[in-house]
Scaffold this motif. Structure first.
Motif, mmCIF file in Angstrom:
data_model
loop_
_atom_site.group_PDB
_atom_site.id
_atom_site.type_symbol
_atom_site.label_atom_id
_atom_site.label_comp_id
_atom_site.label_asym_id
_atom_site.label_seq_id
_atom_site.Cartn_x
_atom_site.Cartn_y
_atom_site.Cartn_z
ATOM 1 N N MET A 139 2.144 -9.986 -2.229
ATOM 2 C CA MET A 139 2.260 -11.429 -2.408
ATOM 3 C C MET A 139 3.681 -11.856 -2.054
ATOM 4 O O MET A 139 4.644 -11.238 -2.512
ATOM 5 C CB MET A 139 1.936 -11.764 -3.868
ATOM 6 N N ILE A 140 3.811 -12.903 -1.241
ATOM 7 C CA ILE A 140 5.145 -13.329 -0.789
ATOM 8 C C ILE A 140 6.001 -13.824 -1.947
ATOM 9 O O ILE A 140 7.231 -13.725 -1.908
ATOM 10 C CB ILE A 140 5.026 -14.403 0.320
ATOM 11 N N THR A 141 5.367 -14.294 -3.016
ATOM 12 C CA THR A 141 6.126 -14.863 -4.132
ATOM 13 C C THR A 141 6.504 -13.823 -5.179
ATOM 14 O O THR A 141 7.588 -13.871 -5.738
ATOM 15 C CB THR A 141 5.312 -15.977 -4.816
ATOM 16 N N THR A 142 5.596 -12.862 -5.452
ATOM 17 C CA THR A 142 5.841 -11.936 -6.559
ATOM 18 C C THR A 142 6.063 -10.490 -6.102
ATOM 19 O O THR A 142 6.542 -9.672 -6.873
ATOM 20 C CB THR A 142 4.635 -11.933 -7.526
ATOM 21 N N GLY A 143 5.678 -10.166 -4.854
ATOM 22 C CA GLY A 143 5.817 -8.799 -4.375
ATOM 23 C C GLY A 143 4.707 -7.887 -4.847
ATOM 24 O O GLY A 143 4.654 -6.702 -4.513
ATOM 25 N N GLN A 144 3.765 -8.455 -5.609
ATOM 26 C CA GLN A 144 2.641 -7.695 -6.149
ATOM 27 C C GLN A 144 1.675 -7.307 -5.033
ATOM 28 O O GLN A 144 1.414 -8.110 -4.142
ATOM 29 C CB GLN A 144 1.948 -8.621 -7.153
ATOM 30 N N LYS A 145 1.134 -6.061 -5.084
ATOM 31 C CA LYS A 145 0.171 -5.634 -4.074
ATOM 32 C C LYS A 145 -1.142 -6.397 -4.251
ATOM 33 O O LYS A 145 -1.631 -6.543 -5.375
ATOM 34 C CB LYS A 145 -0.112 -4.130 -4.200
ATOM 35 N N VAL A 146 -1.687 -6.888 -3.122
ATOM 36 C CA VAL A 146 -2.952 -7.631 -3.186
ATOM 37 C C VAL A 146 -3.910 -7.100 -2.115
ATOM 38 O O VAL A 146 -3.511 -6.362 -1.224
ATOM 39 C CB VAL A 146 -2.739 -9.158 -2.974
ATOM 40 N N GLU A 147 -5.174 -7.491 -2.240
ATOM 41 C CA GLU A 147 -6.189 -7.102 -1.270
ATOM 42 C C GLU A 147 -5.895 -7.719 0.100
ATOM 43 O O GLU A 147 -5.387 -8.845 0.168
ATOM 44 C CB GLU A 147 -7.542 -7.632 -1.761
ATOM 45 N N ARG A 148 -6.269 -7.006 1.167
ATOM 46 C CA ARG A 148 -6.091 -7.557 2.509
ATOM 47 C C ARG A 148 -6.842 -8.880 2.635
ATOM 48 O O ARG A 148 -7.953 -9.013 2.135
ATOM 49 C CB ARG A 148 -6.633 -6.581 3.560
ATOM 50 N N GLY A 149 -6.207 -9.852 3.317
ATOM 51 C CA GLY A 149 -6.855 -11.139 3.533
ATOM 52 C C GLY A 149 -6.596 -12.156 2.435
ATOM 53 O O GLY A 149 -7.008 -13.295 2.551
ATOM 54 N N THR A 150 -5.887 -11.734 1.355
ATOM 55 C CA THR A 150 -5.585 -12.669 0.277
ATOM 56 C C THR A 150 -4.577 -13.712 0.762
ATOM 57 O O THR A 150 -3.585 -13.368 1.395
ATOM 58 C CB THR A 150 -4.986 -11.912 -0.933
ATOM 59 N N SER A 151 -4.840 -14.985 0.457
ATOM 60 C CA SER A 151 -3.920 -16.054 0.836
ATOM 61 C C SER A 151 -2.578 -15.841 0.140
ATOM 62 O O SER A 151 -2.534 -15.665 -1.075
ATOM 63 C CB SER A 151 -4.476 -17.415 0.430
ATOM 64 N N GLY A 152 -1.499 -15.838 0.925
ATOM 65 C CA GLY A 152 -0.174 -15.651 0.347
ATOM 66 C C GLY A 152 0.321 -14.225 0.436
ATOM 67 O O GLY A 152 1.487 -13.947 0.165
ATOM 68 N N GLY A 153 -0.552 -13.301 0.881
ATOM 69 C CA GLY A 153 -0.153 -11.905 1.036
ATOM 70 C C GLY A 153 0.499 -11.685 2.400
ATOM 71 O O GLY A 153 0.061 -12.255 3.392
ATOM 72 N N ILE A 154 1.577 -10.909 2.436
ATOM 73 C CA ILE A 154 2.227 -10.616 3.720
ATOM 74 C C ILE A 154 2.348 -9.108 3.916
ATOM 75 O O ILE A 154 2.419 -8.348 2.950
ATOM 76 C CB ILE A 154 3.623 -11.279 3.855
ATOM 77 N N SER A 155 2.358 -8.694 5.191
ATOM 78 C CA SER A 155 2.518 -7.278 5.527
ATOM 79 C C SER A 155 3.458 -7.171 6.722
ATOM 80 O O SER A 155 3.705 -8.165 7.414
ATOM 81 C CB SER A 155 1.160 -6.665 5.881
ATOM 82 N N LEU A 156 3.965 -5.967 6.970
ATOM 83 C CA LEU A 156 4.868 -5.770 8.109
ATOM 84 C C LEU A 156 4.152 -6.091 9.418
ATOM 85 O O LEU A 156 4.698 -6.800 10.279
ATOM 86 C CB LEU A 156 5.389 -4.321 8.126
ATOM 87 N N ILE A 157 2.899 -5.636 9.559
ATOM 88 C CA ILE A 157 2.126 -5.919 10.780
ATOM 89 C C ILE A 157 1.973 -7.429 10.956
ATOM 90 O O ILE A 157 2.127 -7.961 12.056
ATOM 91 C CB ILE A 157 0.735 -5.236 10.724
ATOM 92 N N GLY A 158 1.693 -8.124 9.852
ATOM 93 C CA GLY A 158 1.525 -9.578 9.900
ATOM 94 C C GLY A 158 2.783 -10.282 10.371
ATOM 95 O O GLY A 158 2.722 -11.217 11.183
ATOM 96 N N ILE A 159 3.935 -9.839 9.877
ATOM 97 C CA ILE A 159 5.204 -10.476 10.259
ATOM 98 C C ILE A 159 5.524 -10.187 11.730
ATOM 99 O O ILE A 159 5.944 -11.082 12.470
ATOM 100 C CB ILE A 159 6.346 -10.010 9.328
ATOM 101 N N LEU A 160 5.290 -8.930 12.161
ATOM 102 C CA LEU A 160 5.520 -8.596 13.578
ATOM 103 C C LEU A 160 4.574 -9.397 14.479
ATOM 104 O O LEU A 160 4.972 -9.869 15.550
ATOM 105 C CB LEU A 160 5.323 -7.089 13.808
ATOM 106 N N ALA A 161 3.325 -9.565 14.034
ATOM 107 C CA ALA A 161 2.355 -10.344 14.810
ATOM 108 C C ALA A 161 2.805 -11.802 14.901
ATOM 109 O O ALA A 161 2.699 -12.435 15.957
ATOM 110 C CB ALA A 161 0.972 -10.253 14.167
ATOM 111 N N ALA A 162 3.326 -12.339 13.790
ATOM 112 C CA ALA A 162 3.825 -13.720 13.789
ATOM 113 C C ALA A 162 4.957 -13.864 14.800
ATOM 114 O O ALA A 162 5.021 -14.841 15.562
ATOM 115 C CB ALA A 162 4.319 -14.103 12.388
#
Ligand SMILES: [Zn+2]
Length: 266
Positions: A139-162
């Motif tokens: 989660m971008i706000t808390t750093g808590q691990k979340v399920e893939r596809g959760t709104s507000g969740g970020i990953s390294l692949i996601g940031i590189l893709a952005a």
């Protein structure tokens, strides 16, 4: 003449996208209006940016579709875009194209458009490719691990893709700008795209309305009914903030950041 060609091109693209299943009927109608304004009033450079976004995001939506089917239901809409999604991604661009017709052509409006397109492209690329991450997002706000596809969740692949999505728009922009400041333009467009897509994640983690399906025990953006047919109830966010509003805010943030840095230089 340019306006007529623009409208014709917008109709052509909308019909092709509708036939390919990328746009619903209402989405195709909205695409004719926004595309017609952007193509017709902005001309070829504006048309290239919009098409770069539309084509690259449609291709990514379809790619890896087998690996993504289990996640597809998490998103409120499938890969077929309706009018709300089209306006969320292209509405600001159409407004900027209208503003650009007022003489003298304001360069910052062109940069704002590039920033808006970079942000929505970055967001689409990170959504489409981020779900392929094998490491659970946080989660971008808390750093808590979340399920893939959760709104507000970020990953390294996601940031590189952005970053990739924003860079593609940046390159398409500077190709049309024979200027010594091309590197500065490229950098502020990539920055606008990244900030816009991170803003999208922050809104997804905080104010966006997220629902719960009691049958599937899953979070979803779908409301009032989940894909399984069960009614969903809100678990977080504000009820009036839907995904389209969040996407529009993402494009607005990209436009503000890019145009802001452009105005700083000039
Ligand atoms: Zn369900």
């Amino acid at each position: 003449m340019q306006i007529l060609i623009g409208i014709f091109l917008a109709i052509l693209v909308a019909v092709l996208a509708w036939r390919a299943g990328s746009l619903s009927w209402s989405g195709a109608l909205a695409a004719v209006i926004t595309g017609g304004l952007i193509f017709g009033l902005g001309g070829p450079p504006w048309a290239v940016l919009l098409l770069t976004f539309f084509i690259s995001s449609s291709v990514l939506s379809r790619a890896f579709s087998k690996r993504k089917t289990s996640l597809a239901e998490k998103f409120s809409k499938g890969s077929q875009r309706d009018w709300g999604q089209v306006l969320a991604n292209g509405g600001l661009g159409a407004l900027l194209a209208l503003g650009y017709t007022i003489p003298p052509h304001q360069e910052w409006l062109w940069l704002a458009f590039a920033g808006a397109m970079a942000a929505v492209n970055a967001d689409t690329w990170s959504t489409e490719l981020g779900v392929l991450s094998t490491i659970p997002p946080r989660m971008i706000t808390t750093g808590q691990k979340v399920e893939r596809g959760t709104s507000g969740g970020i990953s390294l692949i996601g940031i590189l893709a952005a970053m990739g999505g924003a860079t593609l728009i940046g390159i398409a922009t500077v190709i049309f700008t024979a200027s010594q400041s091309w590197l500065y333009r490229l950098n502020i467009i990539i920055l606008g795209g990244l900030v816009g897509s991170l803003f999208d994640s922050i809104l997804g983690a905080t104010v966006q309305a997220i629902y719960w399906c009691p049958t599937c025990n899953k979070e979803t953006e779908r409301h009032p009914m989940h894909t399984c047919g069960s009614p969903t109830s809100q678990v977080r966010g504000w009820y009036w903030v839907n995904n389209d509003m969040v996407n529009f805010a993402c494009s607005l943030m990209g436009a503000i950041v890019t145009a802001g840095f452009w105005l700083l230089l000039t």
